[in-house]
Design a protein around this motif. Structure first.
Motif, PDB file in Angstrom:
ATOM      1  N   SER A  24       0.833  -1.208   0.000  1.00 12.78           N
ATOM      2  CA  SER A  24       0.000   0.000   0.000  1.00 12.78           C
ATOM      3  C   SER A  24       0.865   1.255   0.000  1.00 12.78           C
ATOM      4  CB  SER A  24      -0.956  -0.006   1.194  1.00 12.78           C
ATOM      5  OG  SER A  24      -0.244   0.022   2.404  1.00 12.78           O
ATOM      6  N   ASP A  25       0.249   2.376  -0.318  1.00 10.93           N
ATOM      7  CA  ASP A  25       0.971   3.642  -0.407  1.00 10.93           C
ATOM      8  C   ASP A  25       1.532   4.060   0.939  1.00 10.93           C
ATOM      9  OD1 ASP A  25       0.356   3.842  -3.098  1.00 10.93           O
ATOM     10  OD2 ASP A  25      -1.407   5.104  -2.755  1.00 10.93           O
ATOM     11  N   VAL A  26       2.704   4.703   0.901  1.00  7.87           N
ATOM     12  CA  VAL A  26       3.338   5.229   2.108  1.00  7.87           C
ATOM     13  C   VAL A  26       2.803   6.635   2.369  1.00  7.87           C
ATOM     14  CG1 VAL A  26       5.514   5.923   3.181  1.00  7.87           C
ATOM     15  CG2 VAL A  26       5.415   3.849   1.777  1.00  7.87           C
ATOM     16  N   ILE A  27       2.329   6.873   3.589  1.00 10.21           N
ATOM     17  CA  ILE A  27       1.836   8.192   3.990  1.00 10.21           C
ATOM     18  C   ILE A  27       2.990   9.036   4.526  1.00 10.21           C
ATOM     19  CG2 ILE A  27       0.359   9.413   5.631  1.00 10.21           C
ATOM     20  CD1 ILE A  27      -1.580   7.062   5.436  1.00 10.21           C
ATOM     21  N   ARG A  28       3.784   8.426   5.383  1.00 10.86           N
ATOM     22  CA  ARG A  28       4.961   9.096   5.959  1.00 10.86           C
ATOM     23  C   ARG A  28       5.872   8.037   6.556  1.00 10.86           C
ATOM     24  NH1 ARG A  28       5.533   9.966  11.469  1.00 10.86           N
ATOM     25  NH2 ARG A  28       3.790   9.350  12.773  1.00 10.86           N
ATOM     26  N   TYR A  29       7.001   8.471   7.093  1.00  6.85           N
ATOM     27  CA  TYR A  29       7.945   7.564   7.742  1.00  6.85           C
ATOM     28  C   TYR A  29       8.086   7.939   9.209  1.00  6.85           C
ATOM     29  CZ  TYR A  29       9.298   5.962   3.121  1.00  6.85           C
ATOM     30  OH  TYR A  29       9.276   5.435   1.855  1.00  6.85           O
ATOM     31  N   ALA A  30       8.243   6.932  10.057  1.00  5.82           N
ATOM     32  CA  ALA A  30       8.534   7.138  11.473  1.00  5.82           C
ATOM     33  C   ALA A  30       9.981   6.706  11.703  1.00  5.82           C
ATOM     34  CB  ALA A  30       7.595   6.316  12.346  1.00  5.82           C
ATOM     35  N   ARG A  31      10.653   7.338  12.627  1.00  6.75           N
ATOM     36  CA  ARG A  31      12.064   7.062  12.921  1.00  6.75           C
ATOM     37  C   ARG A  31      12.212   6.252  14.200  1.00  6.75           C
ATOM     38  NH1 ARG A  31      14.688   8.279   8.413  1.00  6.75           N
ATOM     39  NH2 ARG A  31      14.162  10.309   7.598  1.00  6.75           N
ATOM     40  N   ARG A  32      13.353   5.562  14.332  1.00 12.77           N
ATOM     41  CA  ARG A  32      13.659   4.787  15.538  1.00 12.77           C
ATOM     42  C   ARG A  32      13.554   5.689  16.771  1.00 12.77           C
ATOM     43  NH1 ARG A  32      17.327   0.190  16.602  1.00 12.77           N
ATOM     44  NH2 ARG A  32      17.505   0.187  14.347  1.00 12.77           N
ATOM     45  N   GLY A  33      12.875   5.176  17.800  1.00 14.79           N
ATOM     46  CA  GLY A  33      12.719   5.904  19.057  1.00 14.79           C
ATOM     47  C   GLY A  33      11.485   6.789  19.116  1.00 14.79           C
ATOM     48  N   GLU A  34      10.809   6.995  17.983  1.00 11.47           N
ATOM     49  CA  GLU A  34       9.601   7.826  17.967  1.00 11.47           C
ATOM     50  C   GLU A  34       8.483   7.111  18.723  1.00 11.47           C
ATOM     51  OE1 GLU A  34       6.495   9.594  14.637  1.00 11.47           O
ATOM     52  OE2 GLU A  34       8.573   9.241  14.035  1.00 11.47           O
ATOM     53  N   VAL A  35       7.811   7.833  19.609  1.00 11.37           N
ATOM     54  CA  VAL A  35       6.673   7.283  20.338  1.00 11.37           C
ATOM     55  C   VAL A  35       5.421   7.584  19.527  1.00 11.37           C
ATOM     56  CG1 VAL A  35       5.311   7.385  22.473  1.00 11.37           C
ATOM     57  CG2 VAL A  35       7.808   7.520  22.568  1.00 11.37           C
ATOM     58  N   VAL A  36       4.632   6.557  19.269  1.00 11.45           N
ATOM     59  CA  VAL A  36       3.434   6.689  18.434  1.00 11.45           C
ATOM     60  C   VAL A  36       2.192   6.319  19.225  1.00 11.45           C
ATOM     61  CG1 VAL A  36       4.645   6.309  16.247  1.00 11.45           C
ATOM     62  CG2 VAL A  36       3.776   4.352  17.513  1.00 11.45           C
ATOM     63  N   SER A  37       1.062   6.915  18.852  1.00 13.53           N
ATOM     64  CA  SER A  37      -0.237   6.590  19.448  1.00 13.53           C
ATOM     65  C   SER A  37      -0.880   5.508  18.605  1.00 13.53           C
ATOM     66  CB  SER A  37      -1.138   7.820  19.465  1.00 13.53           C
ATOM     67  OG  SER A  37      -0.596   8.806  20.299  1.00 13.53           O
ATOM     68  N   ILE A  38      -1.318   4.436  19.258  1.00 14.71           N
ATOM     69  CA  ILE A  38      -1.908   3.289  18.566  1.00 14.71           C
ATOM     70  C   ILE A  38      -3.395   3.243  18.879  1.00 14.71           C
ATOM     71  CG2 ILE A  38      -1.873   0.791  18.294  1.00 14.71           C
ATOM     72  CD1 ILE A  38       1.031   0.889  19.433  1.00 14.71           C
ATOM     73  N   TYR A  39      -4.225   3.136  17.849  1.00 14.95           N
ATOM     74  CA  TYR A  39      -5.664   3.044  18.041  1.00 14.95           C
ATOM     75  C   TYR A  39      -6.105   1.592  18.222  1.00 14.95           C
ATOM     76  CZ  TYR A  39     -10.623   3.827  17.431  1.00 14.95           C
ATOM     77  OH  TYR A  39     -11.977   3.859  17.633  1.00 14.95           O
ATOM     78  N   CYS A  40      -5.613   0.703  17.340  1.00 14.74           N
ATOM     79  CA  CYS A  40      -6.011  -0.697  17.409  1.00 14.74           C
ATOM     80  C   CYS A  40      -5.058  -1.542  16.565  1.00 14.74           C
ATOM     81  CB  CYS A  40      -7.449  -0.887  16.919  1.00 14.74           C
ATOM     82  SG  CYS A  40      -7.728  -0.391  15.205  1.00 14.74           S
ATOM     83  N   LYS A  41      -5.245  -2.871  16.588  1.00 22.14           N
ATOM     84  CA  LYS A  41      -4.411  -3.775  15.800  1.00 22.14           C
ATOM     85  C   LYS A  41      -5.283  -4.674  14.936  1.00 22.14           C
ATOM     86  CE  LYS A  41      -4.110  -7.179  19.516  1.00 22.14           C
ATOM     87  NZ  LYS A  41      -3.239  -7.801  20.500  1.00 22.14           N
ATOM     88  N   THR A  42      -4.712  -5.149  13.825  1.00 22.96           N
ATOM     89  CA  THR A  42      -5.430  -6.052  12.925  1.00 22.96           C
ATOM     90  C   THR A  42      -4.419  -6.919  12.181  1.00 22.96           C
ATOM     91  OG1 THR A  42      -7.215  -6.118  11.295  1.00 22.96           O
ATOM     92  CG2 THR A  42      -5.457  -4.554  10.876  1.00 22.96           C
ATOM     93  N   PRO A  43      -4.834  -8.085  11.725  1.00 22.03           N
ATOM     94  CA  PRO A  43      -3.926  -8.880  10.899  1.00 22.03           C
ATOM     95  C   PRO A  43      -3.815  -8.291   9.492  1.00 22.03           C
ATOM     96  CG  PRO A  43      -5.966 -10.083  11.320  1.00 22.03           C
ATOM     97  CD  PRO A  43      -6.060  -8.806  12.057  1.00 22.03           C
ATOM     98  N   GLY A  44      -2.658  -8.480   8.893  1.00 26.28           N
ATOM     99  CA  GLY A  44      -2.409  -8.007   7.532  1.00 26.28           C
ATOM    100  C   GLY A  44      -1.261  -8.803   6.940  1.00 26.28           C
ATOM    101  N   ASP A  45      -0.535  -8.197   6.004  1.00 22.32           N
ATOM    102  CA  ASP A  45       0.634  -8.859   5.420  1.00 22.32           C
ATOM    103  C   ASP A  45       1.664  -9.151   6.504  1.00 22.32           C
ATOM    104  OD1 ASP A  45      -0.508  -8.624   2.944  1.00 22.32           O
ATOM    105  OD2 ASP A  45       0.872  -7.085   2.204  1.00 22.32           O
ATOM    106  N   ARG A  46       2.281 -10.328   6.413  1.00 23.80           N
ATOM    107  CA  ARG A  46       3.337 -10.692   7.378  1.00 23.80           C
ATOM    108  C   ARG A  46       4.599  -9.878   7.113  1.00 23.80           C
ATOM    109  NH1 ARG A  46       2.882 -15.119  10.537  1.00 23.80           N
ATOM    110  NH2 ARG A  46       0.977 -16.317  10.221  1.00 23.80           N
ATOM    111  N   VAL A  47       5.195  -9.398   8.200  1.00 22.73           N
ATOM    112  CA  VAL A  47       6.470  -8.698   8.127  1.00 22.73           C
ATOM    113  C   VAL A  47       7.422  -9.436   9.058  1.00 22.73           C
ATOM    114  CG1 VAL A  47       7.685  -6.529   8.524  1.00 22.73           C
ATOM    115  CG2 VAL A  47       5.347  -6.496   7.625  1.00 22.73           C
ATOM    116  N   LYS A  48       8.393 -10.124   8.478  1.00 21.18           N
ATOM    117  CA  LYS A  48       9.339 -10.960   9.236  1.00 21.18           C
ATOM    118  C   LYS A  48       8.600 -11.889  10.187  1.00 21.18           C
ATOM    119  CE  LYS A  48      13.473  -8.471   8.585  1.00 21.18           C
ATOM    120  NZ  LYS A  48      14.836  -8.361   8.972  1.00 21.18           N
ATOM    121  N   GLY A  49       7.540 -12.542   9.686  1.00 22.54           N
ATOM    122  CA  GLY A  49       6.794 -13.530  10.450  1.00 22.54           C
ATOM    123  C   GLY A  49       5.662 -12.975  11.300  1.00 22.54           C
ATOM    124  N   ASN A  50       5.551 -11.667  11.456  1.00 20.03           N
ATOM    125  CA  ASN A  50       4.518 -11.068  12.293  1.00 20.03           C
ATOM    126  C   ASN A  50       3.391 -10.527  11.408  1.00 20.03           C
ATOM    127  OD1 ASN A  50       2.925  -9.513  13.976  1.00 20.03           O
ATOM    128  ND2 ASN A  50       4.642  -8.663  15.115  1.00 20.03           N
TER     129      ASN A  50
END
Length: 143
Positions: A88-114
């Motif tokens: 899917s299209d990239v909206i923006r990039y987050a950097r290492r150490g950035e704290v993000v607000s999470i609304y919820c989780k869902t299954p999708g494409d696997r990334v390194k097994g997750n």
């Protein structure tokens, strides 16, 4: 005049105010409704929990208010996307150490097994692979 036609005769200001009040009431109800962090739907196969932040977002029964989950980015540069899919299209990039607000989780494409993806609410709504976001506190609720 019949009761069904009464709203149409009201001024746009009154209709707008009524709409704004209804939307505000709905937003307040959603914001104060706590979500259970572990809903027994299965274990989180990706992120690990870090130190909890505590504070006013925690209920006395161990639940956290909906939309108040947080995580920290572990990838050097994490693509945040329009859907939980690697293509899917990239909206923006987050950097290492950035704290993000999470609304919820869902299954999708696997990334390194997750297979889990988090819907992030930092300015724009974007999906980030849970493989590269460590939870701060409990795992987010399911979408």
């Amino acid at each position: 005049m019949s009761p069904l036609s009464a709203p149409a005769s009201r001024s746009p200001l009154v209709r707008g105010l009524a709409t704004a009040l209804a939307a505000g009431a709905l937003a307040t109800a959603v914001a104060v409704t706590p979500a259970v962090a572990n809903d027994e739907r299965g274990g989180d196969t990706g992120s690990t929990s870090a130190v909890t932040g505590g504070g006013s977002e925690w209920g006395g029964d161990g639940r956290q208010e909906q939309g108040r989950y947080r995580g920290v980015v572990t990838a050097q540069r994490l693509a945040l996307r329009t859907s939980p899919s690697r293509g899917s299209d990239v909206i923006r990039y987050a950097r290492r150490g950035e704290v993000v607000s999470i609304y919820c989780k869902t299954p999708g494409d696997r990334v390194k097994g997750n297979p889990l993806w988090y819907l992030l609410t930092d300015g724009t709504w974007a999906w980030g692979a849970a493989r590269y976001i460590d939870n701060i506190g409990p795992a987010p609720r399911w979408c």
